[in-house]
Structures are given as C-alpha cells and as structure tokens.
Design a protein around this motif. Sequence first.
Motif, mmCIF file in Angstrom:
data_model
loop_
_atom_site.group_PDB
_atom_site.id
_atom_site.type_symbol
_atom_site.label_atom_id
_atom_site.label_comp_id
_atom_site.label_asym_id
_atom_site.label_seq_id
_atom_site.Cartn_x
_atom_site.Cartn_y
_atom_site.Cartn_z
ATOM 1 N N TYR A 55 2.591 1.684 5.930
ATOM 2 C CA TYR A 55 2.332 2.188 4.577
ATOM 3 C C TYR A 55 3.642 2.665 3.959
ATOM 4 O O TYR A 55 4.490 3.246 4.645
ATOM 5 C CB TYR A 55 1.341 3.352 4.614
ATOM 6 C CG TYR A 55 -0.035 2.976 5.104
ATOM 7 C CD1 TYR A 55 -0.957 2.361 4.256
ATOM 8 C CD2 TYR A 55 -0.411 3.230 6.416
ATOM 9 C CE1 TYR A 55 -2.219 2.012 4.714
ATOM 10 C CE2 TYR A 55 -1.671 2.889 6.882
ATOM 11 C CZ TYR A 55 -2.571 2.275 6.027
ATOM 12 O OH TYR A 55 -3.812 1.924 6.483
ATOM 13 N N LYS B 148 -6.855 4.564 5.852
ATOM 14 C CA LYS B 148 -7.238 3.240 6.354
ATOM 15 C C LYS B 148 -8.611 2.832 5.836
ATOM 16 O O LYS B 148 -8.849 1.665 5.502
ATOM 17 C CB LYS B 148 -7.222 3.252 7.875
ATOM 18 C CG LYS B 148 -7.476 1.890 8.513
ATOM 19 C CD LYS B 148 -7.324 1.948 10.017
ATOM 20 C CE LYS B 148 -7.555 0.588 10.647
ATOM 21 N NZ LYS B 148 -7.377 0.626 12.125
ATOM 22 N N SER B 149 -9.525 3.803 5.735
ATOM 23 C CA SER B 149 -10.883 3.479 5.278
ATOM 24 C C SER B 149 -10.901 3.061 3.808
ATOM 25 O O SER B 149 -11.761 2.275 3.391
ATOM 26 C CB SER B 149 -11.817 4.683 5.482
ATOM 27 O OG SER B 149 -11.533 5.719 4.555
ATOM 28 N N PRO C 197 -4.699 9.868 8.093
ATOM 29 C CA PRO C 197 -4.563 8.438 8.417
ATOM 30 C C PRO C 197 -5.879 7.671 8.433
ATOM 31 O O PRO C 197 -5.954 6.544 7.903
ATOM 32 C CB PRO C 197 -3.910 8.460 9.807
ATOM 33 C CG PRO C 197 -3.131 9.733 9.821
ATOM 34 C CD PRO C 197 -3.998 10.713 9.085
ATOM 35 N N ALA C 198 -6.912 8.235 9.024
ATOM 36 C CA ALA C 198 -8.198 7.536 9.093
ATOM 37 C C ALA C 198 -8.778 7.332 7.700
ATOM 38 O O ALA C 198 -9.348 6.267 7.400
ATOM 39 C CB ALA C 198 -9.179 8.316 9.965
ATOM 40 N N LYS D 44 0.836 -1.205 0.000
ATOM 41 C CA LYS D 44 0.000 0.000 0.000
ATOM 42 C C LYS D 44 0.865 1.246 0.000
ATOM 43 O O LYS D 44 1.695 1.450 0.883
ATOM 44 C CB LYS D 44 -0.934 -0.046 1.203
ATOM 45 C CG LYS D 44 -1.927 -1.191 1.088
ATOM 46 C CD LYS D 44 -2.691 -1.452 2.350
ATOM 47 C CE LYS D 44 -3.614 -2.669 2.162
ATOM 48 N NZ LYS D 44 -4.356 -3.003 3.399
ATOM 49 N N GLU E 264 2.973 2.689 10.670
ATOM 50 C CA GLU E 264 1.867 1.749 10.495
ATOM 51 C C GLU E 264 2.083 0.791 9.324
ATOM 52 O O GLU E 264 1.273 -0.104 9.110
ATOM 53 C CB GLU E 264 0.556 2.523 10.318
ATOM 54 C CG GLU E 264 0.102 3.228 11.598
ATOM 55 C CD GLU E 264 -1.161 4.046 11.414
ATOM 56 O OE1 GLU E 264 -1.634 4.174 10.263
ATOM 57 O OE2 GLU E 264 -1.667 4.563 12.426
ATOM 58 N N GLY F 60 -7.379 0.217 3.690
ATOM 59 C CA GLY F 60 -7.369 -0.804 4.726
ATOM 60 C C GLY F 60 -6.080 -0.754 5.529
ATOM 61 O O GLY F 60 -5.101 -0.125 5.126
ATOM 62 N N ALA F 61 -6.099 -1.421 6.668
ATOM 63 C CA ALA F 61 -4.909 -1.473 7.509
ATOM 64 C C ALA F 61 -3.868 -2.360 6.841
ATOM 65 O O ALA F 61 -4.190 -3.296 6.112
ATOM 66 C CB ALA F 61 -5.250 -2.008 8.879
ATOM 67 N N VAL F 62 -2.603 -2.037 7.082
ATOM 68 C CA VAL F 62 -1.524 -2.853 6.535
ATOM 69 C C VAL F 62 -1.482 -4.175 7.299
ATOM 70 O O VAL F 62 -1.463 -4.196 8.530
ATOM 71 C CB VAL F 62 -0.168 -2.135 6.673
ATOM 72 C CG1 VAL F 62 0.958 -3.048 6.191
ATOM 73 C CG2 VAL F 62 -0.189 -0.840 5.854
ATOM 74 N N LEU G 178 2.103 7.235 9.500
ATOM 75 C CA LEU G 178 1.790 6.353 8.372
ATOM 76 C C LEU G 178 2.942 5.388 8.107
ATOM 77 O O LEU G 178 2.732 4.204 7.835
ATOM 78 C CB LEU G 178 1.499 7.189 7.128
ATOM 79 C CG LEU G 178 0.207 8.017 7.164
ATOM 80 C CD1 LEU G 178 0.179 8.988 5.994
ATOM 81 C CD2 LEU G 178 -1.027 7.116 7.154
#
Length: 228
Positions: free
Chosen positions: A110, A221-222, A217-218, A7, A108, A225-227, A105
């Motif tokens: 990305y 993710k939406s 960030p939100a 991602k 997390e 998606g989360a990594v 980011l």
Amino acid sequence: MISTPLKLIIFDCDGTLVDSQHMIVGAMHETFKVAGLAPVDDLAVRRIVGLSLVEAIAVLLPDMPEQEHARLAEVYKKAFYRLRVEEAAGPDPLYPGTKAVLEQLNAEGYLLGVATGNSVRGLNRVLEEHSLRHLFVTLQTADSHPSKPHPSMIHTAVAEAGSSPQAAMMIGDTTFDMMMAKNAGAHGLGVDWGYHQSHELKSSGATEVVSSFLDIPAYVKSVLGAVA
C-alpha cells in the motif's frame, strides 16, 4: 490495457499518528494569555485540532476580526516554538502500534500519505523524530491547502500517488477528516483515540471506527482489497 489505480492510505497526524494534545493545549493557553484574553477551555482546544491554525482560532474566537485571527496564529506559533525549544519538550509520542502498522502496510504494497492541518515544519519534525519519513509517498499540509474538510489535500495526495479517490482511504480522529474524505469521494476510517468521539466520526462520514492501530490493516484489506 486499463491500469488499476494504486491503493493509497492517507493518515491524519495530530491525534491519529501522534498524541500532541499537551503541546497544542499548552501553546493555545499561552496565546490567550499573551493576548489578554480569558482562558480557553481545554476541551474547546481539543475540538479544533485538525483545522488549519487560522481557522481553528476563528472557531475559538468567532467574534474577533479576521485580521486578529491571523495575528494570534503567529502568537501561537511563537508559543509552540518556545515550548518545544526553550523548555525542551520531548517528541510527541506515537500511539501504540503506529510504527509497526505503518511498516506492515508499506511492506504489503500500500502507498502511504499524510494530510494534516499542521505545517510542513511541524509534520517534518514528527516524521524525523520517529524515523517515519521514508514510509510516505505524499505529504499534504495546511501550508499549501484550504483547511479541512475541503478535499484539496486528498485530491492532491491521490494525484501525486497515482491513485484515485475510490482506491484511497483517509484515516483520522476528527469529523474534519471524515468530512474531507466524503467530500473527496474517498473512504473514511475513524480512530477513537484522538479528539472526536466515535458517534461523531460515523455521523460525519466514517464507514467504521477502530480502537487500535492493530485493527487498521484488516479493515484496509476488507475495503480496498489486497495489493495485487
């Protein structure tokens, strides 16, 4: 076994990461003065931020021969350098929350990149001044690509990062950024603190426009998606 594309979040630079309008407008005013042209309107200059330099000057001076656009681009570079070095202009400031969100980011999982109408030298200066270089895995500039909204920068960034257009998001402040994302088949997220208005960003392909770096960030993710 089918691997999942990594991602990738690609940021524009001027008007998205840093507020550089005072330098850009000042250098363009000096360029027009040196060339003996009537003064250019500040708003007109801000509207072309994001395009590669020769293309930007062509928009401002559409009736001028192409070779003059290239010549004035060199005049602009000298004016920008003079303002930066001789007048000791300080670093272009980051927008509020920029560094913290980039670090979040990155932490997390990305991958991060830049796609800018700026030059390699100009982009490197920004990243070095703010100690951001280590956060990015791919850097695309006007030195190696057609001007936005051509999708070349995103296509190359995606390839270098091992991602795919569907797993990539372009974040920027101009319609050129959003059209580039659309042309590349990537997601486009607009920011309203730069040079083009929210309704313009949405009409050119942005699926959403945010008003703070802290909102990024939100939204990422939406959509991505989360990594894993």
